[in-house]
Design a protein around this motif. Structure first.
Motif, PDB file in Angstrom:
ATOM      1  N   LEU A 105       0.643  -1.172   0.026  1.00 29.76           N
ATOM      2  CA  LEU A 105       0.268   0.210  -0.469  1.00 29.76           C
ATOM      3  C   LEU A 105       0.638   1.243  -0.031  1.00 29.76           C
ATOM      4  O   LEU A 105       2.544   1.328   0.598  1.00 29.76           O
ATOM      5  CB  LEU A 105      -1.020  -0.210   0.837  1.00 29.76           C
ATOM      6  CG  LEU A 105      -2.186  -1.511   1.495  1.00 29.76           C
ATOM      7  CD1 LEU A 105      -3.096  -1.041   2.781  1.00 29.76           C
ATOM      8  CD2 LEU A 105      -2.921  -1.383   0.108  1.00 29.76           C
ATOM      9  N   ASP A 106       0.667   2.380  -0.439  1.00 29.39           N
ATOM     10  CA  ASP A 106       0.675   3.659  -0.718  1.00 29.39           C
ATOM     11  C   ASP A 106       0.590   4.336   0.875  1.00 29.39           C
ATOM     12  O   ASP A 106      -0.554   4.854   0.671  1.00 29.39           O
ATOM     13  CB  ASP A 106       0.721   4.378  -1.811  1.00 29.39           C
ATOM     14  CG  ASP A 106       1.034   5.394  -1.858  1.00 29.39           C
ATOM     15  OD1 ASP A 106       2.542   5.648  -1.149  1.00 29.39           O
ATOM     16  OD2 ASP A 106       0.400   6.004  -3.128  1.00 29.39           O
ATOM     17  N   ARG A 107       1.742   4.715   1.441  1.00 34.53           N
ATOM     18  CA  ARG A 107       1.365   5.701   3.043  1.00 34.53           C
ATOM     19  C   ARG A 107       1.351   7.169   2.181  1.00 34.53           C
ATOM     20  O   ARG A 107       0.220   7.728   3.255  1.00 34.53           O
ATOM     21  CB  ARG A 107       2.584   5.785   3.520  1.00 34.53           C
ATOM     22  CG  ARG A 107       3.847   4.298   4.171  1.00 34.53           C
ATOM     23  CD  ARG A 107       4.063   4.094   4.559  1.00 34.53           C
ATOM     24  NE  ARG A 107       5.385   4.528   3.991  1.00 34.53           N
ATOM     25  CZ  ARG A 107       6.828   4.767   3.560  1.00 34.53           C
ATOM     26  NH1 ARG A 107       6.924   4.920   4.721  1.00 34.53           N
ATOM     27  NH2 ARG A 107       7.657   5.160   3.007  1.00 34.53           N
ATOM     28  N   LYS A 108       1.329   7.114   0.618  1.00 35.02           N
ATOM     29  CA  LYS A 108       1.172   9.136   0.999  1.00 35.02           C
ATOM     30  C   LYS A 108      -0.553   8.689   0.323  1.00 35.02           C
ATOM     31  O   LYS A 108      -0.891   9.883   0.489  1.00 35.02           O
ATOM     32  CB  LYS A 108       1.275   9.313  -0.952  1.00 35.02           C
ATOM     33  CG  LYS A 108       3.357   9.117  -1.110  1.00 35.02           C
ATOM     34  CD  LYS A 108       3.541   9.703  -1.621  1.00 35.02           C
ATOM     35  CE  LYS A 108       5.118  10.248  -1.624  1.00 35.02           C
ATOM     36  NZ  LYS A 108       5.544  10.427  -3.238  1.00 35.02           N
ATOM     37  N   GLN A 109      -1.369   8.089   0.784  1.00 40.41           N
ATOM     38  CA  GLN A 109      -2.882   7.868   0.402  1.00 40.41           C
ATOM     39  C   GLN A 109      -2.983   7.654   1.869  1.00 40.41           C
ATOM     40  O   GLN A 109      -4.562   7.157   2.159  1.00 40.41           O
ATOM     41  CB  GLN A 109      -3.133   6.728  -0.175  1.00 40.41           C
ATOM     42  CG  GLN A 109      -3.295   6.516  -1.414  1.00 40.41           C
ATOM     43  CD  GLN A 109      -3.696   5.194  -2.423  1.00 40.41           C
ATOM     44  OE1 GLN A 109      -4.538   5.189  -2.391  1.00 40.41           O
ATOM     45  NE2 GLN A 109      -2.551   5.250  -3.900  1.00 40.41           N
ATOM     46  N   CYS A 110      -2.974   8.124   3.136  1.00 40.65           N
ATOM     47  CA  CYS A 110      -3.104   7.956   4.079  1.00 40.65           C
ATOM     48  C   CYS A 110      -3.134   9.371   5.328  1.00 40.65           C
ATOM     49  O   CYS A 110      -2.701   9.815   4.549  1.00 40.65           O
ATOM     50  CB  CYS A 110      -1.711   7.052   5.085  1.00 40.65           C
ATOM     51  SG  CYS A 110      -1.459   5.258   4.457  1.00 40.65           S
ATOM     52  N   CYS A 111      -3.907   9.210   6.208  1.00 37.25           N
ATOM     53  CA  CYS A 111      -4.004  10.420   6.884  1.00 37.25           C
ATOM     54  C   CYS A 111      -3.110  10.244   7.833  1.00 37.25           C
ATOM     55  O   CYS A 111      -3.808   9.512   8.970  1.00 37.25           O
ATOM     56  CB  CYS A 111      -5.910  11.193   6.758  1.00 37.25           C
ATOM     57  SG  CYS A 111      -5.846  12.272   7.785  1.00 37.25           S
ATOM     58  N   PHE A 112      -1.804  11.366   8.088  1.00 35.03           N
ATOM     59  CA  PHE A 112      -1.173  11.214   9.504  1.00 35.03           C
ATOM     60  C   PHE A 112      -1.249  12.522   9.895  1.00 35.03           C
ATOM     61  O   PHE A 112      -0.586  13.774   9.853  1.00 35.03           O
ATOM     62  CB  PHE A 112       0.247  11.019   9.300  1.00 35.03           C
ATOM     63  CG  PHE A 112      -0.277   9.582   8.556  1.00 35.03           C
ATOM     64  CD1 PHE A 112       0.012   9.004   9.546  1.00 35.03           C
ATOM     65  CD2 PHE A 112       0.987   9.593   7.506  1.00 35.03           C
ATOM     66  CE1 PHE A 112      -0.490   6.983   8.283  1.00 35.03           C
ATOM     67  CE2 PHE A 112       1.208   8.200   7.076  1.00 35.03           C
ATOM     68  CZ  PHE A 112       0.577   7.064   7.085  1.00 35.03           C
ATOM     69  N   PRO A 113      -2.625  13.318  10.663  1.00 37.82           N
ATOM     70  CA  PRO A 113      -3.107  14.522  11.103  1.00 37.82           C
ATOM     71  C   PRO A 113      -1.994  14.774  12.552  1.00 37.82           C
ATOM     72  O   PRO A 113      -2.447  14.188  13.242  1.00 37.82           O
ATOM     73  CB  PRO A 113      -4.635  14.402  10.921  1.00 37.82           C
ATOM     74  CG  PRO A 113      -5.034  12.944  11.784  1.00 37.82           C
ATOM     75  CD  PRO A 113      -4.012  12.780  10.598  1.00 37.82           C
ATOM     76  N   PRO A 114      -0.618  15.738  12.531  1.00 35.60           N
ATOM     77  CA  PRO A 114      -0.959  15.951  13.460  1.00 35.60           C
ATOM     78  C   PRO A 114      -1.693  16.924  14.027  1.00 35.60           C
ATOM     79  O   PRO A 114      -1.457  16.864  15.832  1.00 35.60           O
ATOM     80  CB  PRO A 114       0.825  17.388  13.558  1.00 35.60           C
ATOM     81  CG  PRO A 114      -0.142  17.920  11.693  1.00 35.60           C
ATOM     82  CD  PRO A 114      -1.052  16.689  11.458  1.00 35.60           C
ATOM     83  N   ASN A 115      -3.136  17.385  14.072  1.00 36.33           N
ATOM     84  CA  ASN A 115      -4.123  18.234  15.289  1.00 36.33           C
ATOM     85  C   ASN A 115      -4.924  17.733  14.034  1.00 36.33           C
ATOM     86  O   ASN A 115      -4.996  17.733  12.954  1.00 36.33           O
ATOM     87  CB  ASN A 115      -4.013  19.372  15.270  1.00 36.33           C
ATOM     88  CG  ASN A 115      -3.236  20.098  14.344  1.00 36.33           C
ATOM     89  OD1 ASN A 115      -3.471  20.325  13.565  1.00 36.33           O
ATOM     90  ND2 ASN A 115      -1.778  20.987  14.328  1.00 36.33           N
TER      91      ASN A 115
END
Length: 235
Positions: free
Chosen positions: A91-101
């Motif tokens: 899977l492509d990690r760029k298609q994930c959402c890693f929100p700092p806030n």
């Protein structure tokens, strides 16, 4: 103008920080059982003999170590439950959402994603799901290995979706997964072929028709879940 410039600097800084966390992954190494950021699949004893597309699913950390939910309060780490990996899908990690806030969501479902549970990294998401499923009761129909993977993908908001469930996870690996090698193909389909041939010799064509009908019925059940109401079959 100063406010806009300050915002641009802050936005670029935040984006750079997130991009920096996506360090290059190691190569996929089936011999060492390392599949970085992959979904992994292997056939199930008996069940896959009747329906070879049904199997056991796990998800791998960034270092390639697999995690899979295989029993009540049990998530295996680096010990795939029912045999070596036969299929994988990176899977492509760029298609994930890693929100700092809350304001840092890259997906369109910020509040829903926050309520479900977010993560700062891929491994963080898997660890949080691991902790959650260590207190879950295993059920082969409603809370199984596919449910665990779906929980991870929802926590990652993979592909911008919060609607991952056990059936569309199965469809994803079924239609887009790659075989590890030719031996994996044989290991997955040989038992089904043997059962079909023995049934044909002993019972005749009615057995073969019934076997294929059962297989297509199970396949339809898997694919139908893709269109089910969200959460209907989820753990």
């Amino acid at each position: 103008m100063n406010i806009k410039a300050a915002y641009d600097i802050e936005h670029v800084s935040s984006t750079s920080k997130i991009d920096h966390e996506l360090w290059p992954l190691d190569e996929i190494n089936p011999k060492a059982a390392r599949f970085p950021c992959c979904l992994v699949w292997t056939p199930l004893p008996v069940v896959s003999w009747l329906a070879p597309f049904i199997g056991h699913v796990g998800i791998c950390r960034e270092d390639g170590v697999s995690l899979d939910f295989s029993g009540s309060n049990l998530v295996n780490v680096d010990e795939f439950a029912v045999g070596a990996v036969a299929r994988y899908l990176q899977l492509d990690r760029k298609q994930c959402c890693f929100p700092p806030n809350l304001s840092g969501h890259t997906c369109k479902q910020g509040y829903q994603h926050s309520e479900f549970g977010t993560a700062m990294t891929w491994d963080d998401a898997l660890q949080l799901s691991n902790r959650q499923f260590e207190h879950r009761t295993y059920n082969i129909f409603t809370c199984n290995s596919h449910s665990f993977v779906a929980n991870c993908l929802n926590r990652l908001c993979y592909g911008g979706s919060m609607s991952w469930n056990m059936t569309n996870v199965a469809a994803l690996i079924l239609f887009k997964g790659h075989w590890v090698n030719s031996t994996s193909i044989i290991r997955s389909f040989l038992p089904f072929t043997v059962v079909a041939c023995l049934g044909l010799l002993i019972v005749g064509w009615p057995f073969l028709i019934g076997l294929f009908s059962l297989s297509f019925l199970l396949l339809g059940w898997y694919l139908l879940g893709t269109y089910c109401v969200k959460g209907l079959l989820e753990c």
